[in-house]
Enzyme design. Structure first.
Site, PDB file in Angstrom:
ATOM      1  N   ALA A   1      43.269  40.518  40.060  1.00  0.00           N
ATOM      2  CA  ALA A   1      44.994  40.457  39.919  1.00  0.00           C
ATOM      3  C   ALA A   1      45.376  41.429  40.891  1.00  0.00           C
ATOM      4  CB  ALA A   1      45.027  40.908  38.635  1.00  0.00           C
ATOM      5  N   HIS A   2      46.706  41.391  40.652  1.00  0.00           N
ATOM      6  CA  HIS A   2      47.410  42.474  41.746  1.00  0.00           C
ATOM      7  C   HIS A   2      46.986  43.800  41.652  1.00  0.00           C
ATOM      8  CE1 HIS A   2      50.981  42.723  38.785  1.00  0.00           C
ATOM      9  NE2 HIS A   2      49.681  42.816  38.068  1.00  0.00           N
ATOM     10  N   ASN A   3      47.051  44.538  42.891  1.00  0.00           N
ATOM     11  CA  ASN A   3      46.593  45.898  42.975  1.00  0.00           C
ATOM     12  C   ASN A   3      45.077  46.381  42.602  1.00  0.00           C
ATOM     13  OD1 ASN A   3      49.357  45.990  43.432  1.00  0.00           O
ATOM     14  ND2 ASN A   3      49.971  47.127  41.716  1.00  0.00           N
TER      15      ASN A   3
END
Lengths: 347, 347, 347
Positions: free
Chosen positions: B251-253
């Site tokens: 997922a993001h980050n």
């Protein structure tokens, strides 16, 4: 050689003073109005000259540590030596600022049909639409105004796409799918594949025709590599405003109510129907033929085997009301100690 | 009609005598130096004339049963009536032999840009690079020396690919992704799609712009149909030497440290950061905003809900230190018996 | 604006009287032979003029409620005021009727090679085969009679496809894959990608060559976004009649016996071998190097860690024989109450 990591934040040559930003987001400024802001970043990565925001309370300790020159916060955050802009929904305000600095995250690509795209007969393409290189659009399909179809995406026959739809590259949309307006579909998603349905006769699995379709209403977002199977005879239906994360499985005949969230790697089995505003968290699974009410929360990695009324919050394997499951988990944690005690007594 | 199964091993017309092979891998030969080796195969499928190897101790019983004419083993394997070549790392030696017999597993395809590929303006293509049929490379992207891009793959704008990168067909790499050298990305992977981020206002989910990017360092391998979302404002970061199996969600980050392994169908939620040399086994899930140290092992199908220090080995739902979880599992296995005893006492 | 939902059932201008339908499916009619049937639909969505069927007993309450003009049922269903056609396998009879009304669910597309397809040298294309727009077929590949390859699909070198194979758009089939006849592969599937195999030396993961291939026998169906990795040296093998749902992971060297079902998001780790007629339900996981017998059922979301004999039915984490696991689950459900009692005693 690893590339020199570029700056963590997208570049922009525009700057704004802090009082201009406060005006832009209609927020209340606490701090020097003349601080000059040059960019946007997350709270942990921000550097001097950046503005950032604080939304998740887990990040509260970073408020004092961030190198950002200013932080957008909600009204109840206590004072800090940082310049603050107070506003009701900090992340929304931040979005406005990001848009100001960077333009929309996808720079507008020129409308038009790429010369390598293959557009079959009887396809209607609305004004302002964009069809990327090597995309394929099969016959009798309608593409609404300002809709964008990414490179190498394939849209089958008799499909309807509404307005302002964004289909990323390498998406497969099978025949007869119907998609509303303002829908986003990420790369690798497959919409309208056959459901998994067989009749087993003498040990052999005979395919049951899957002749339905998929209906996706307005404002839905569908993540990368998601699968949404077509209905068997009728429709698989994703209602307005629902957002689906990457690698999710939506089986045939499923109905998902409005404004629901289905998080990554969750799976919803055939003919299960969900109400509005549900949250199906990551890696959860729902068996088939269930009915879930409105405002149901299925916690991450839970396995739902029964229908659930409005407002249920369930956890576990099998999923139970969360308070019940938490009692069970607490008891399980003590189990080794309990067994030991019992053994001593019995010895 | 099912096709006649071809021979289980790739064909080659080259042969080597066993002492030549021992020299090639700098191993110690125990057996007839003049045995002629014609091919390579796994220990269970090998036929006379093949050489195989023994690496996993589970296969030890096959040492006496294999039809292979010779087996590469590590130094501590006891004698057998088979011809053996002893070496420190049998599978590495075997790889050398496979390469000798077959050439690299991907026969070199000629460099060059296929005439049907669409290369946008300001794209830099390094010498020896190969771009397959119907691939699309958007503007301002840089492709390093000897890098190969498969058919129908789409590379967005402002992407950087290092040297000797292998991108298989039908991969989607979104704009601004940065990829180091010697990276392998398998078909169906989606790199740089939007993260799953919304601000819910009055029950509606408003999209939070996802304007960051993905940084993939040297020597990373990414499996088929993997999703790696871009950072929200900053980067999603996969560090040097990490290997990711099929159908994984990043997922993001998320940050994944050097030389980690993430096995198939695992999922790592937003903003979670992993140290070096981690192993996240198959179908495991990590919630968001965690920090894992170095040398952490998350066992298969475990659900991690808390940050973990260096060297943790965790199992279960929720994940606990493995010894603790094993005590709990042992107690659970005895639970029906315990309940029965208690019932008898109480009756 | 959401599109006006189209009628839930595919359209057809053909009609049949009920006695004609009974004859068509060799069923026994109970009701007015002259009722005119205009379409087909699922039992919940059917309208007047439709025929539907009842197969799953969960839908029994709908027999009286459906607006359908007639229902196909099995012989043991009790009388209703509805017109009924009794037959041994209602869904199979219904399939015949669907085919009569609609033709096969995929309208036949004309055979031939689309002018934008890229066909490499030494490719053999059987008569009646169809190759879609922007598909890529690499050298030395053989495509059987009446086989169809979807738009933007990529077929590697030295691949064999049998007859009447249906490959949907955006599938990746890597080099040397062998596929039998009557196989269906849905969009986004990746067949023959490298297995996940490394030798770790001094903390670095060195790639082990994956030079085997995938063998898919006749009558197999493979869902959307499935991954089937090639064997390491030998083959990954999916035997005749097996059906695989969306987003499933099949690792290297796996063997799946005839007529098995693998449901969505399940994962089978490397070198595990399954017998015939197995059912691996949704989101289940099998570790590597196991052997499962024939007629094994792995219930949904179970984690299999041990080999299983013929006829096993297992559930849970770790998976156990279902009766044993159900006793454990029953005991777990009572655990909070038991702990409370023990506490009271001890106080």
């Amino acid at each position: 050689m690893t590339p020199t990591p570029r700056k963590n934040k997208p570049e922009s040559s525009k700057t704004l003073e802090l009082d201009e930003i406060a005006k832009l987001v209609k927020g209340e400024l606490a701090g020097d109005p003349h601080i000059r802001i040059k960019g946007v970043a997350g709270i942990k990565d921000a550097q001097e000259g950046d503005i950032t925001f604080l939304s998740n309370s887990k990040y509260l300790p970073f408020l004092e540590q961030t190198k950002a020159s200013a932080v957008i916060v909600s009204g109840d955050i206590q004072a800090s030596h940082k310049a603050l802009i107070k506003t009701a929904v900090p992340s929304q305000a931040f979005t406005q600022i990001v848009d100001w600095f960077l333009g929309p995250s996808e720079e507008g690509q020129a409308p038009g049909i790429h010369p390598t795209a293959v557009i079959d007969k009887n396809v209607i393409v609305g004004s302002g639409a964009r069809i990327g290189a090597h995309a394929v659009v099969e016959e009798n399909t309608t593409i609404g105004k300002n809709t964008s179809i990414g490179a190498n995406t394939v849209i089958g026959r008799h499909v309807t796409l509404g307005q302002n739809v964004k289909i990323y590259p390498l998406v497969s949309i099978r025949e007869r799918t119907q998609i509303g307006s303002n829908v986003i579909i990420h790369s690798g998603a497959v919409i309208g594949s056959d459901g998994f349905g067989y009749e087993t006769v003498d040990g052999r699995h005979l395919k049951i025709p899957q002749v339905g379709f998929v209906l996706i209403e307005d404002d839905v977002e569908i993540g990368a590599n998601v699968c949404v199977d077509r209905g068997r005879f009728q429709k698989t239906w994703i209602k307005k405003g629902t957002k689906i994360d990457n690698l999710v499985q939506i089986a045939h005949n499923v109905v998902i109510g409005e404004n629901s969230l289905v998080v990554s790697q969750a799976g919803i089995s055939g003919s299960t129907e969900l109400g509005k505003n549900n949250i199906i968290a990551g890696q959860a699974g729902l068996v088939g033929h269930l009915t879930l009410g409105d405002n149901v929360v299925v916690c991450a990695r839970s396995g739902v085997t029964k229908s659930l009324p409005d407002g249920s919050v369930v956890l576990g394997e099998p999923a139970r009301p969360i308070s019940e499951q938490k009692r069970i988990l607490a008891a399980i944690a003590r189990l080794p100690e309990i067994v030991k005690k019992l053994m001593n007594k019995n010895s």
